[in-house]
Design a protein around this motif. Sequence first.
Motif, PDB file in Angstrom:
ATOM      1  N   GLN A 141       0.836  -1.204   0.000  1.00 43.59           N
ATOM      2  CA  GLN A 141       0.000   0.000   0.000  1.00 43.59           C
ATOM      3  C   GLN A 141       0.869   1.253   0.000  1.00 43.59           C
ATOM      4  O   GLN A 141       0.671   2.178  -0.806  1.00 43.59           O
ATOM      5  CB  GLN A 141      -0.930   0.001   1.227  1.00 43.59           C
ATOM      6  CG  GLN A 141      -1.911   1.165   1.233  1.00 43.59           C
ATOM      7  CD  GLN A 141      -2.800   1.143   2.465  1.00 43.59           C
ATOM      8  OE1 GLN A 141      -2.350   0.863   3.572  1.00 43.59           O
ATOM      9  NE2 GLN A 141      -4.081   1.434   2.265  1.00 43.59           N
ATOM     10  N   VAL A 142       1.866   1.257   0.885  1.00 42.82           N
ATOM     11  CA  VAL A 142       2.761   2.412   0.997  1.00 42.82           C
ATOM     12  C   VAL A 142       3.579   2.582  -0.283  1.00 42.82           C
ATOM     13  O   VAL A 142       3.725   3.687  -0.812  1.00 42.82           O
ATOM     14  CB  VAL A 142       3.679   2.236   2.225  1.00 42.82           C
ATOM     15  CG1 VAL A 142       4.755   3.313   2.259  1.00 42.82           C
ATOM     16  CG2 VAL A 142       2.862   2.236   3.517  1.00 42.82           C
ATOM     17  N   SER A 143       4.097   1.479  -0.795  1.00 43.81           N
ATOM     18  CA  SER A 143       4.948   1.549  -1.988  1.00 43.81           C
ATOM     19  C   SER A 143       4.161   2.008  -3.212  1.00 43.81           C
ATOM     20  O   SER A 143       4.635   2.842  -3.990  1.00 43.81           O
ATOM     21  CB  SER A 143       5.580   0.185  -2.263  1.00 43.81           C
ATOM     22  OG  SER A 143       6.397  -0.219  -1.184  1.00 43.81           O
ATOM     23  N   LEU A 144       2.971   1.470  -3.388  1.00 44.85           N
ATOM     24  CA  LEU A 144       2.164   1.862  -4.548  1.00 44.85           C
ATOM     25  C   LEU A 144       1.742   3.322  -4.452  1.00 44.85           C
ATOM     26  O   LEU A 144       1.662   4.029  -5.462  1.00 44.85           O
ATOM     27  CB  LEU A 144       0.928   0.953  -4.671  1.00 44.85           C
ATOM     28  CG  LEU A 144       1.235  -0.500  -5.092  1.00 44.85           C
ATOM     29  CD1 LEU A 144       0.016  -1.391  -4.882  1.00 44.85           C
ATOM     30  CD2 LEU A 144       1.698  -0.554  -6.555  1.00 44.85           C
ATOM     31  N   ALA A 145       1.512   3.808  -3.215  1.00 47.87           N
ATOM     32  CA  ALA A 145       1.108   5.204  -3.030  1.00 47.87           C
ATOM     33  C   ALA A 145       2.261   6.161  -3.333  1.00 47.87           C
ATOM     34  O   ALA A 145       2.071   7.230  -3.915  1.00 47.87           O
ATOM     35  CB  ALA A 145       0.587   5.420  -1.609  1.00 47.87           C
ATOM     36  N   SER A 146       3.467   5.733  -2.947  1.00 49.74           N
ATOM     37  CA  SER A 146       4.618   6.632  -3.122  1.00 49.74           C
ATOM     38  C   SER A 146       5.326   6.421  -4.461  1.00 49.74           C
ATOM     39  O   SER A 146       6.103   7.268  -4.899  1.00 49.74           O
ATOM     40  CB  SER A 146       5.623   6.405  -1.985  1.00 49.74           C
ATOM     41  OG  SER A 146       6.236   5.136  -2.137  1.00 49.74           O
ATOM     42  N   GLY A 147       5.077   5.280  -5.077  1.00 51.41           N
ATOM     43  CA  GLY A 147       5.780   4.963  -6.321  1.00 51.41           C
ATOM     44  C   GLY A 147       7.194   4.436  -6.086  1.00 51.41           C
ATOM     45  O   GLY A 147       7.940   4.198  -7.030  1.00 51.41           O
TER      46      GLY A 147
ATOM     47  N   ILE B 120       0.934 -13.593   5.146  1.00 49.47           N
ATOM     48  CA  ILE B 120       1.243 -12.487   4.226  1.00 49.47           C
ATOM     49  C   ILE B 120       2.072 -11.395   4.894  1.00 49.47           C
ATOM     50  O   ILE B 120       2.013 -10.229   4.521  1.00 49.47           O
ATOM     51  CB  ILE B 120      -0.038 -11.893   3.601  1.00 49.47           C
ATOM     52  CG1 ILE B 120      -1.056 -11.500   4.681  1.00 49.47           C
ATOM     53  CG2 ILE B 120      -0.658 -12.885   2.632  1.00 49.47           C
ATOM     54  CD1 ILE B 120      -2.275 -10.756   4.116  1.00 49.47           C
ATOM     55  N   VAL B 121       2.863 -11.789   5.888  1.00 49.30           N
ATOM     56  CA  VAL B 121       3.789 -10.843   6.506  1.00 49.30           C
ATOM     57  C   VAL B 121       5.114 -10.874   5.755  1.00 49.30           C
ATOM     58  O   VAL B 121       5.822 -11.872   5.784  1.00 49.30           O
ATOM     59  CB  VAL B 121       4.016 -11.178   7.992  1.00 49.30           C
ATOM     60  CG1 VAL B 121       5.212 -10.403   8.536  1.00 49.30           C
ATOM     61  CG2 VAL B 121       2.763 -10.857   8.796  1.00 49.30           C
ATOM     62  N   THR B 122       5.416  -9.811   5.054  1.00 53.41           N
ATOM     63  CA  THR B 122       6.709  -9.685   4.382  1.00 53.41           C
ATOM     64  C   THR B 122       7.199  -8.265   4.604  1.00 53.41           C
ATOM     65  O   THR B 122       6.400  -7.336   4.733  1.00 53.41           O
ATOM     66  CB  THR B 122       6.598  -9.941   2.869  1.00 53.41           C
ATOM     67  OG1 THR B 122       5.464  -9.217   2.371  1.00 53.41           O
ATOM     68  CG2 THR B 122       6.428 -11.417   2.579  1.00 53.41           C
ATOM     69  N   PRO B 123       8.525  -8.059   4.651  1.00 54.03           N
ATOM     70  CA  PRO B 123       9.054  -6.741   5.006  1.00 54.03           C
ATOM     71  C   PRO B 123       8.918  -5.715   3.889  1.00 54.03           C
ATOM     72  O   PRO B 123       8.832  -4.524   4.156  1.00 54.03           O
ATOM     73  CB  PRO B 123      10.528  -7.027   5.310  1.00 54.03           C
ATOM     74  CG  PRO B 123      10.838  -8.305   4.590  1.00 54.03           C
ATOM     75  CD  PRO B 123       9.572  -9.089   4.551  1.00 54.03           C
ATOM     76  N   ALA B 124       8.907  -6.139   2.632  1.00 52.57           N
ATOM     77  CA  ALA B 124       8.886  -5.179   1.531  1.00 52.57           C
ATOM     78  C   ALA B 124       8.455  -5.903   0.260  1.00 52.57           C
ATOM     79  O   ALA B 124       8.561  -7.127   0.172  1.00 52.57           O
ATOM     80  CB  ALA B 124      10.274  -4.566   1.330  1.00 52.57           C
ATOM     81  N   PRO B 125       7.970  -5.170  -0.740  1.00 50.27           N
ATOM     82  CA  PRO B 125       7.641  -5.791  -2.027  1.00 50.27           C
ATOM     83  C   PRO B 125       8.838  -6.534  -2.611  1.00 50.27           C
ATOM     84  O   PRO B 125       9.996  -6.132  -2.399  1.00 50.27           O
ATOM     85  CB  PRO B 125       7.254  -4.592  -2.907  1.00 50.27           C
ATOM     86  CG  PRO B 125       6.723  -3.578  -1.936  1.00 50.27           C
ATOM     87  CD  PRO B 125       7.607  -3.733  -0.724  1.00 50.27           C
ATOM     88  N   GLY B 126       8.586  -7.599  -3.334  1.00 52.88           N
ATOM     89  CA  GLY B 126       9.657  -8.385  -3.923  1.00 52.88           C
ATOM     90  C   GLY B 126      10.371  -7.644  -5.039  1.00 52.88           C
ATOM     91  O   GLY B 126       9.859  -6.676  -5.604  1.00 52.88           O
TER      92      GLY B 126
ATOM     93  N   LYS C  69       3.384  -1.261 -12.057  1.00 54.78           N
ATOM     94  CA  LYS C  69       2.809  -0.887 -13.348  1.00 54.78           C
ATOM     95  C   LYS C  69       1.319  -1.263 -13.435  1.00 54.78           C
ATOM     96  O   LYS C  69       0.516  -0.512 -13.989  1.00 54.78           O
ATOM     97  CB  LYS C  69       3.595  -1.622 -14.448  1.00 54.78           C
ATOM     98  CG  LYS C  69       3.244  -1.195 -15.858  1.00 54.78           C
ATOM     99  CD  LYS C  69       4.126  -1.936 -16.870  1.00 54.78           C
ATOM    100  CE  LYS C  69       3.398  -2.067 -18.204  1.00 54.78           C
ATOM    101  NZ  LYS C  69       3.947  -3.142 -19.037  1.00 54.78           N
ATOM    102  N   LEU C  70       0.953  -2.431 -12.886  1.00 52.03           N
ATOM    103  CA  LEU C  70      -0.387  -2.973 -13.151  1.00 52.03           C
ATOM    104  C   LEU C  70      -1.388  -2.831 -12.010  1.00 52.03           C
ATOM    105  O   LEU C  70      -2.598  -2.910 -12.245  1.00 52.03           O
ATOM    106  CB  LEU C  70      -0.284  -4.460 -13.529  1.00 52.03           C
ATOM    107  CG  LEU C  70       0.486  -4.798 -14.814  1.00 52.03           C
ATOM    108  CD1 LEU C  70       0.591  -6.313 -14.991  1.00 52.03           C
ATOM    109  CD2 LEU C  70      -0.192  -4.167 -16.033  1.00 52.03           C
ATOM    110  N   ALA C  71      -0.938  -2.683 -10.760  1.00 55.02           N
ATOM    111  CA  ALA C  71      -1.878  -2.757  -9.630  1.00 55.02           C
ATOM    112  C   ALA C  71      -2.496  -1.403  -9.305  1.00 55.02           C
ATOM    113  O   ALA C  71      -1.884  -0.352  -9.509  1.00 55.02           O
ATOM    114  CB  ALA C  71      -1.166  -3.299  -8.392  1.00 55.02           C
TER     115      ALA C  71
END
Lengths: 325, 325
Positions: free
Chosen positions: B214-220, B236-242, B251-253
């Motif tokens: 959520q944070v990454s997609l919002a900030s780019g 689904i606990v992971t520290p950061a997007p892969g 690009k797609l989400a």
Amino acid sequence: MVDISDIRAAAERLAPVVRRTPLLESPFLNDLAGRRVLVKAECLQHTGSFKFRGAWSAISALDPETRARGVFAFSSGNHAQGVAYAAKLHGIPATILMPADAPKLKLANTAAYGAEVITYDRYSESREEIGARLAAERGLTLVRPYDEPMVIAGQGTVGLELAEQAAEAGVSAADVLVCTGGGGLASGVALALAAEAPGLRVRPAEPEGWNDWQVSLASGERTPAAGGRATLCDAIVTPAPGEITWPILSKLAGPGLAVSDDECLGAMAQAFERLKIVVEPGGAAALAAALHRGAEIEGDAVLVLATGGNVDRDVFLRALQTAAG
Amino acid sequence: MVDISDIRAAAERLAPVVRRTPLLESPFLNDLAGRRVLVKAECLQHTGSFKFRGAWSAISALDPETRARGVFAFSSGNHAQGVAYAAKLHGIPATILMPADAPKLKLANTAAYGAEVITYDRYSESREEIGARLAAERGLTLVRPYDEPMVIAGQGTVGLELAEQAAEAGVSAADVLVCTGGGGLASGVALALAAEAPGLRVRPAEPEGWNDWQVSLASGERTPAAGGRATLCDAIVTPAPGEITWPILSKLAGPGLAVSDDECLGAMAQAFERLKIVVEPGGAAALAAALHRGAEIEGDAVLVLATGGNVDRDVFLRALQTAAG
């Protein structure tokens, strides 16, 4: 009175709406049972049980004028929900007579599907008499839960799917354990399998004390159950085999199987843990028989119908808390 | 690095074994959400989660000689079970590194599928380092849980099925809510939908505090989650997007959605009552978002992936006992 052509016609009427329920298998359940256990998850059907099939089949078979006046049903709950929802989708009124002690979820859901719900005492009143009177007074068509050819034809569509799915799974000869009350599902499935997969044989699964099919099939005479005792398997408590269903199953079914409430609760816990499906006590009787009556079953695979999932939370909690499974 | 042809090839390799999971709908959930809610019940997949698809895809894509030496994986549980079972069906050895505090059911099942299980402390040890060392020492091939093209291709087969099933349900434009950890499923599904159903858009659903997508997609920008807090959504606990999944989903989400543990427990209770399926907390995050973040969703229908059902009984009891739903 019902034959394979009726079932195929019902399948055509059902095609636009019915859910093709999956055939599930778990290596853990296979180990537990000592043979392959293939479970058709009919609890995933619309309204949470196979009853939607028979209800849709019967309502869709009515001539339009009769259908428009509405339908009437009496049921411990799953047939009620099936009729209420099938009526709603057809845009016609439904009135449902239900036992006052039916699971709260079933009473609430039936009303929420838009049906008028009338309750009665299942131990002192005859639902057939009340049902016939209400149907006559209101001009509605009675949709019987099992002794009704178009309902049997609808339930038989489970058998058409099962014949295909068993073949895909590599099973051509096996017992098919079916949770059985009045016998509508068992007889429809037996007719379908006789035509499509003659190596598969229906065997009714019932609660101990309410094993009228087991007793009747053993004696060759339509015989009432001993009854009298309470059971969690409300969905499949009936006093005796149906009038239309008995001649079908007396010819086509193998010996019946009877299981305890505790065995049904254990089967519910196994279905939760290994198949990820929610099954009600009466809908778990066939799985309970597969797991606990293995000595009465032949072959290296057994097919099981998980027929319904409309269970109140407190009963499901009890299954998870008390079952050893 | 992964494209639709990889997903279609994975679908062919998966065809003989994968379960086509049903797309379920309940009028009660529709009323609750204020729009149609269509739930793909991937908890009914082999091993109780979609992870079997990626594992089978990766293992079946190895050259026979490499495959025969065996595979290795690290996972909070569902990937572990998927790899263990896919390896077992291929007849090859599997070693699995799991957090010591993973749900007991996941630890036990992974071992029961025939894998060697090694546990570690997820808060003090790097599973990547341990994993790489063990893989090197034993000559096994590491099957990564999400940053692995053939795994993403396998998960993408969910999207191929969903494209067909949404069309059958009359839905051509909608958000697709996907429970997301590293993003393997979300990115595979996004690639499949871009090719097959471009009106359907993936949106990650995550636990509050672990909303790195959520944070990454919002900030780019690929950004770690705040993390730190405990959650029931272990899957689904992971520290950061892969590393591989981020460029695909950036690009797609569409925007991410974050939900609380209590909302996930409530969604589990709704899935129990209305869909008759068993969903684990992390597998219920997307349904929780559909039910509790309606204001952030557009359109008259929403698609939801119920991604896994491997939940310990005590957590499921808590969902049924405490949820208002």
